[in-house]
Motif scaffolding. Sequence first.
Motif, mmCIF file in Angstrom:
data_model
loop_
_atom_site.group_PDB
_atom_site.id
_atom_site.type_symbol
_atom_site.label_atom_id
_atom_site.label_comp_id
_atom_site.label_asym_id
_atom_site.label_seq_id
_atom_site.Cartn_x
_atom_site.Cartn_y
_atom_site.Cartn_z
ATOM 1 N N UNK A 127 0.813 -1.226 0.000
ATOM 2 C CA UNK A 127 0.000 0.000 0.000
ATOM 3 C C UNK A 127 0.841 1.269 0.000
ATOM 4 N N UNK A 128 2.027 1.207 0.597
ATOM 5 C CA UNK A 128 2.932 2.361 0.532
ATOM 6 C C UNK A 128 4.330 1.949 0.955
ATOM 7 N N UNK A 129 5.307 2.668 0.395
ATOM 8 C CA UNK A 129 6.696 2.552 0.835
ATOM 9 C C UNK A 129 7.180 3.973 1.102
ATOM 10 N N UNK A 130 7.725 4.193 2.287
ATOM 11 C CA UNK A 130 8.173 5.532 2.688
ATOM 12 C C UNK A 130 9.668 5.545 2.985
ATOM 13 N N UNK A 152 13.363 2.913 5.967
ATOM 14 C CA UNK A 152 12.365 2.664 4.937
ATOM 15 C C UNK A 152 11.191 1.951 5.600
ATOM 16 N N UNK A 153 9.991 2.425 5.360
ATOM 17 C CA UNK A 153 8.780 1.787 5.886
ATOM 18 C C UNK A 153 7.993 1.179 4.725
ATOM 19 N N UNK A 154 7.572 -0.072 4.886
ATOM 20 C CA UNK A 154 6.786 -0.750 3.857
ATOM 21 C C UNK A 154 5.509 -1.312 4.489
ATOM 22 N N UNK A 155 4.347 -0.904 3.966
ATOM 23 C CA UNK A 155 3.061 -1.404 4.456
ATOM 24 C C UNK A 155 2.518 -2.430 3.471
ATOM 25 N N UNK A 156 2.187 -3.615 3.983
ATOM 26 C CA UNK A 156 1.817 -4.740 3.120
ATOM 27 C C UNK A 156 0.496 -5.365 3.560
ATOM 28 N N UNK A 157 -0.326 -5.748 2.581
ATOM 29 C CA UNK A 157 -1.519 -6.550 2.816
ATOM 30 C C UNK A 157 -1.393 -7.810 1.963
ATOM 31 N N UNK A 158 -1.556 -8.989 2.580
ATOM 32 C CA UNK A 158 -1.367 -10.240 1.863
ATOM 33 C C UNK A 158 -2.556 -11.168 2.095
ATOM 34 N N UNK A 159 -2.948 -11.907 1.042
ATOM 35 C CA UNK A 159 -4.091 -12.811 1.115
ATOM 36 C C UNK A 159 -3.725 -14.168 0.514
#
Length: 247
Positions: A127-130, A152-159
């Motif tokens: 969803x975003x990488x900062x 570095x921040x990485x927001x992830x959604x996994x299914x």
Amino acid sequence: MKKTTIILSLSTLAVLAACGNESVNNENTAEADNAAEESGENTPDAENEADEPAAENTEETNMETEETENNSEAEGNEEEAAEEIAEDGWETEVGETIENEGGTFTLHARQDEIDTVETGPVVMEITQVNAASGELAPDLAEMMETEELDYIQMDVEVENTADEDITFYASQATISTSTGEQLEQDLWLSDHIDGELMAGTSHSGSFFFVLENSQAEEVESLRAVWSAPHDEDWEDLGEEVDIEIEF
């Protein structure tokens, strides 16, 4: 509004009553003085008593009006903030500095337009990488053993879309940056997503990669790699994930 109108009306009536009393006193000054002397009453005190309700009601009106204005202003600020967030979906803009319990942080770059990743039964949204930096509050600085942090921040959604349980380590990405660093997630700061994904389940988390030899504002792009998902027999169910992300 109705309550405010009623208070205003009461104040008006009090003022009118005071004016009426003053008119009567002007016409019957001598008689009023004599009556006051005989009864031992003091005319100025009577006038003060007549003025007190008007003053009290006026003060209450002012307080009510001020409260209404403050509420309107607060509602306006909330609506304005909501509109600003709705414009791009993020509360903090690139270049802004915010302060919270963890310290003071500056957002240098963000990428939130990243293609959906699909490998076997796994569907992953980044969803975003900062890229950000911060001056840490004392408690966090003690834990991290540093007063300043670039990361570095990485927001992830996994299914897992399969009808069976699989293994996919969404929280175990390895990244390399345009500044030449290869990094694993920081376990203290990052969320944890269990590698055993049950059938039909979704998971999400934020992962932090602490820069060791460069600054966040210098990072222009990064590469992120995940191992392929596999079944209970350790057979691969898809391909290794290997993507490039540019700020």
